[in-house]
Design a protein around this motif. Structure first.
Motif, mmCIF file in Angstrom:
data_model
loop_
_atom_site.group_PDB
_atom_site.id
_atom_site.type_symbol
_atom_site.label_atom_id
_atom_site.label_comp_id
_atom_site.label_asym_id
_atom_site.label_seq_id
_atom_site.Cartn_x
_atom_site.Cartn_y
_atom_site.Cartn_z
ATOM 1 N N GLY A 85 19.336 60.559 20.399
ATOM 2 C CA GLY A 85 20.406 60.791 21.369
ATOM 3 C C GLY A 85 20.084 60.209 22.733
ATOM 4 N N THR A 86 18.846 60.364 23.155
ATOM 5 C CA THR A 86 18.433 59.826 24.452
ATOM 6 C C THR A 86 18.472 58.303 24.446
ATOM 7 O OG1 THR A 86 17.035 61.750 24.853
ATOM 8 C CG2 THR A 86 16.549 59.763 26.133
ATOM 9 N N LEU A 87 17.938 57.689 23.392
ATOM 10 C CA LEU A 87 17.967 56.227 23.288
ATOM 11 C C LEU A 87 19.401 55.711 23.230
ATOM 12 C CD1 LEU A 87 15.067 55.707 20.728
ATOM 13 C CD2 LEU A 87 15.008 55.238 23.197
ATOM 14 N N PHE A 88 20.264 56.424 22.499
ATOM 15 C CA PHE A 88 21.667 56.026 22.403
ATOM 16 C C PHE A 88 22.319 56.054 23.782
ATOM 17 C CE2 PHE A 88 26.175 56.847 21.998
ATOM 18 C CZ PHE A 88 26.565 55.907 21.064
ATOM 19 N N TYR A 89 22.110 57.130 24.514
ATOM 20 C CA TYR A 89 22.705 57.261 25.845
ATOM 21 C C TYR A 89 22.213 56.150 26.773
ATOM 22 C CZ TYR A 89 23.967 59.101 30.384
ATOM 23 O OH TYR A 89 24.473 59.232 31.646
ATOM 24 N N ILE A 90 20.920 55.848 26.715
ATOM 25 C CA ILE A 90 20.370 54.791 27.567
ATOM 26 C C ILE A 90 20.973 53.441 27.208
ATOM 27 C CG2 ILE A 90 18.255 53.487 28.075
ATOM 28 C CD1 ILE A 90 16.735 56.202 27.740
ATOM 29 N N LEU A 91 21.006 53.102 25.936
ATOM 30 C CA LEU A 91 21.528 51.807 25.509
ATOM 31 C C LEU A 91 23.024 51.689 25.772
ATOM 32 C CD1 LEU A 91 21.052 49.053 24.320
ATOM 33 C CD2 LEU A 91 21.053 50.075 22.030
ATOM 34 N N PHE A 92 23.769 52.738 25.483
ATOM 35 C CA PHE A 92 25.213 52.750 25.719
ATOM 36 C C PHE A 92 25.494 52.579 27.214
ATOM 37 C CE2 PHE A 92 29.503 54.510 25.765
ATOM 38 C CZ PHE A 92 30.023 54.033 24.577
ATOM 39 N N SER A 93 24.749 53.302 28.054
ATOM 40 C CA SER A 93 24.918 53.203 29.506
ATOM 41 C C SER A 93 24.560 51.804 29.999
ATOM 42 C CB SER A 93 24.043 54.233 30.217
ATOM 43 O OG SER A 93 24.425 55.538 29.857
ATOM 44 N N PHE A 94 23.517 51.208 29.414
ATOM 45 C CA PHE A 94 23.136 49.849 29.790
ATOM 46 C C PHE A 94 24.277 48.869 29.512
ATOM 47 C CE2 PHE A 94 21.656 45.648 28.610
ATOM 48 C CZ PHE A 94 20.929 45.278 29.723
ATOM 49 N N ILE A 95 24.896 48.992 28.349
ATOM 50 C CA ILE A 95 25.977 48.075 27.986
ATOM 51 C C ILE A 95 27.159 48.248 28.939
ATOM 52 C CG2 ILE A 95 27.699 47.536 26.205
ATOM 53 C CD1 ILE A 95 25.449 48.232 24.146
ATOM 54 N N ILE A 96 27.524 49.472 29.236
ATOM 55 C CA ILE A 96 28.626 49.714 30.169
ATOM 56 C C ILE A 96 28.259 49.168 31.554
ATOM 57 C CG2 ILE A 96 29.951 51.492 31.386
ATOM 58 C CD1 ILE A 96 29.964 53.037 28.728
ATOM 59 N N GLY A 97 27.022 49.378 31.976
ATOM 60 C CA GLY A 97 26.570 48.834 33.257
ATOM 61 C C GLY A 97 26.601 47.317 33.287
ATOM 62 N N HIS A 98 26.263 46.706 32.168
ATOM 63 C CA HIS A 98 26.315 45.243 32.059
ATOM 64 C C HIS A 98 27.749 44.740 32.249
ATOM 65 C CE1 HIS A 98 25.306 41.253 30.359
ATOM 66 N NE2 HIS A 98 26.521 41.344 29.837
ATOM 67 N N GLU A 99 28.682 45.379 31.576
ATOM 68 C CA GLU A 99 30.087 44.970 31.687
ATOM 69 C C GLU A 99 30.631 45.275 33.087
ATOM 70 O OE1 GLU A 99 31.314 43.043 29.444
ATOM 71 O OE2 GLU A 99 29.614 43.383 28.098
ATOM 72 N N TRP A 100 30.222 46.395 33.672
ATOM 73 C CA TRP A 100 30.609 46.741 35.039
ATOM 74 C C TRP A 100 30.158 45.641 35.998
ATOM 75 C CZ3 TRP A 100 26.959 47.717 38.928
ATOM 76 C CH2 TRP A 100 27.473 48.204 40.121
ATOM 77 N N ALA A 101 28.930 45.139 35.777
ATOM 78 C CA ALA A 101 28.393 44.089 36.650
ATOM 79 C C ALA A 101 29.252 42.829 36.608
ATOM 80 C CB ALA A 101 26.950 43.775 36.270
ATOM 81 N N HIS A 102 29.856 42.523 35.465
ATOM 82 C CA HIS A 102 30.769 41.376 35.415
ATOM 83 C C HIS A 102 31.907 41.563 36.417
ATOM 84 C CE1 HIS A 102 28.976 39.196 32.127
ATOM 85 N NE2 HIS A 102 29.101 40.213 31.277
ATOM 86 N N HIS A 103 32.455 42.765 36.485
ATOM 87 C CA HIS A 103 33.558 43.039 37.415
ATOM 88 C C HIS A 103 33.106 42.951 38.869
ATOM 89 C CE1 HIS A 103 36.738 44.137 34.619
ATOM 90 N NE2 HIS A 103 35.861 44.877 33.940
ATOM 91 N N VAL A 104 32.023 43.631 39.213
ATOM 92 C CA VAL A 104 31.634 43.718 40.619
ATOM 93 C C VAL A 104 30.997 42.437 41.148
ATOM 94 C CG1 VAL A 104 31.436 46.232 40.530
ATOM 95 C CG2 VAL A 104 29.380 44.820 40.207
ATOM 96 N N HIS A 105 30.639 41.527 40.246
ATOM 97 C CA HIS A 105 30.113 40.233 40.680
ATOM 98 C C HIS A 105 31.107 39.104 40.441
ATOM 99 C CE1 HIS A 105 26.265 41.838 41.796
ATOM 100 N NE2 HIS A 105 26.191 42.481 40.638
ATOM 101 N N GLY A 106 32.319 39.463 40.009
ATOM 102 C CA GLY A 106 33.369 38.468 39.836
ATOM 103 C C GLY A 106 33.134 37.504 38.698
ATOM 104 N N HIS A 107 32.469 37.955 37.642
ATOM 105 C CA HIS A 107 32.147 37.089 36.501
ATOM 106 C C HIS A 107 33.073 37.332 35.327
ATOM 107 C CE1 HIS A 107 27.738 37.020 38.084
ATOM 108 N NE2 HIS A 107 28.550 36.317 38.834
ATOM 109 N N LEU A 108 34.352 37.388 35.587
ATOM 110 C CA LEU A 108 35.311 37.594 34.501
ATOM 111 C C LEU A 108 35.765 36.254 33.975
ATOM 112 C CD1 LEU A 108 37.505 40.469 35.936
ATOM 113 C CD2 LEU A 108 35.642 40.618 34.311
ATOM 114 N N SER A 109 35.778 36.141 32.676
ATOM 115 C CA SER A 109 36.202 34.907 32.043
ATOM 116 C C SER A 109 37.719 34.843 31.984
ATOM 117 C CB SER A 109 35.634 34.831 30.629
ATOM 118 O OG SER A 109 36.160 33.719 29.957
ATOM 119 N N THR A 110 38.244 33.656 32.167
ATOM 120 C CA THR A 110 39.678 33.447 31.999
ATOM 121 C C THR A 110 39.967 32.827 30.639
ATOM 122 O OG1 THR A 110 39.505 31.294 33.079
ATOM 123 C CG2 THR A 110 40.073 33.179 34.470
#
Length: 131
Positions: A85-110
């Protein structure tokens, strides 16, 4: 929980302007996550096959004697356990954080296609190799 965190995120002057962020699951065949937007929201999505893959990987890792030794935790004989459960939460949060970073750094693909960041190349390595 993730949507609450996204809605209450601190505004950082160096981040790109973006629409209100919203996380959701995607019913798809591919293991993937994505950052996209429409006229109203900036979306973070994770496909259900990726959620299941993360769970499977974390299950295997939770049964690993070398990983348990490295983390100094006792392995559980339970199918679903605290380490998984702990590993799942960490990995899941990492993936969401990765995708969030695309938004806040303006790296959205067209592009009209989805880039697959999670591919099984058949290559494996030890934890030391992966680190």
């Amino acid at each position: 929980m993730f949507n609450d965190a996204l809605q209450n995120a601190k505004k950082v002057p160096d981040h790109a302007e973006h629409l209100p962020l919203y996380f959701d699951y995607i019913d798809a065949d591919a293991e993937n996550a994505l950052a996209t937007q429409d006229d109203s929201y900036a979306y973070i999505g994770i496909t259900l096959p990726l959620v299941f893959k993360i769970s499977d990987v974390c299950f295997v890792l939770s049964k690993s004697a070398p990983l348990s030794a490295a983390l100094r935790v006792r392995r559980s004989e339970e199918d679903y356990n605290n380490l998984q459960g702990t590993l799942f939460y960490i990995l899941f949060s990492f993936i969401i954080g990765h995708e969030w970073a695309h938004h806040v750094h303006g790296h959205l693909s067209t592009a009209t296609h989805i880039f697959h960041e999670v591919l099984d190349s058949g290559l494996t390595g030890s934890l030391d190799d992966q680190i």
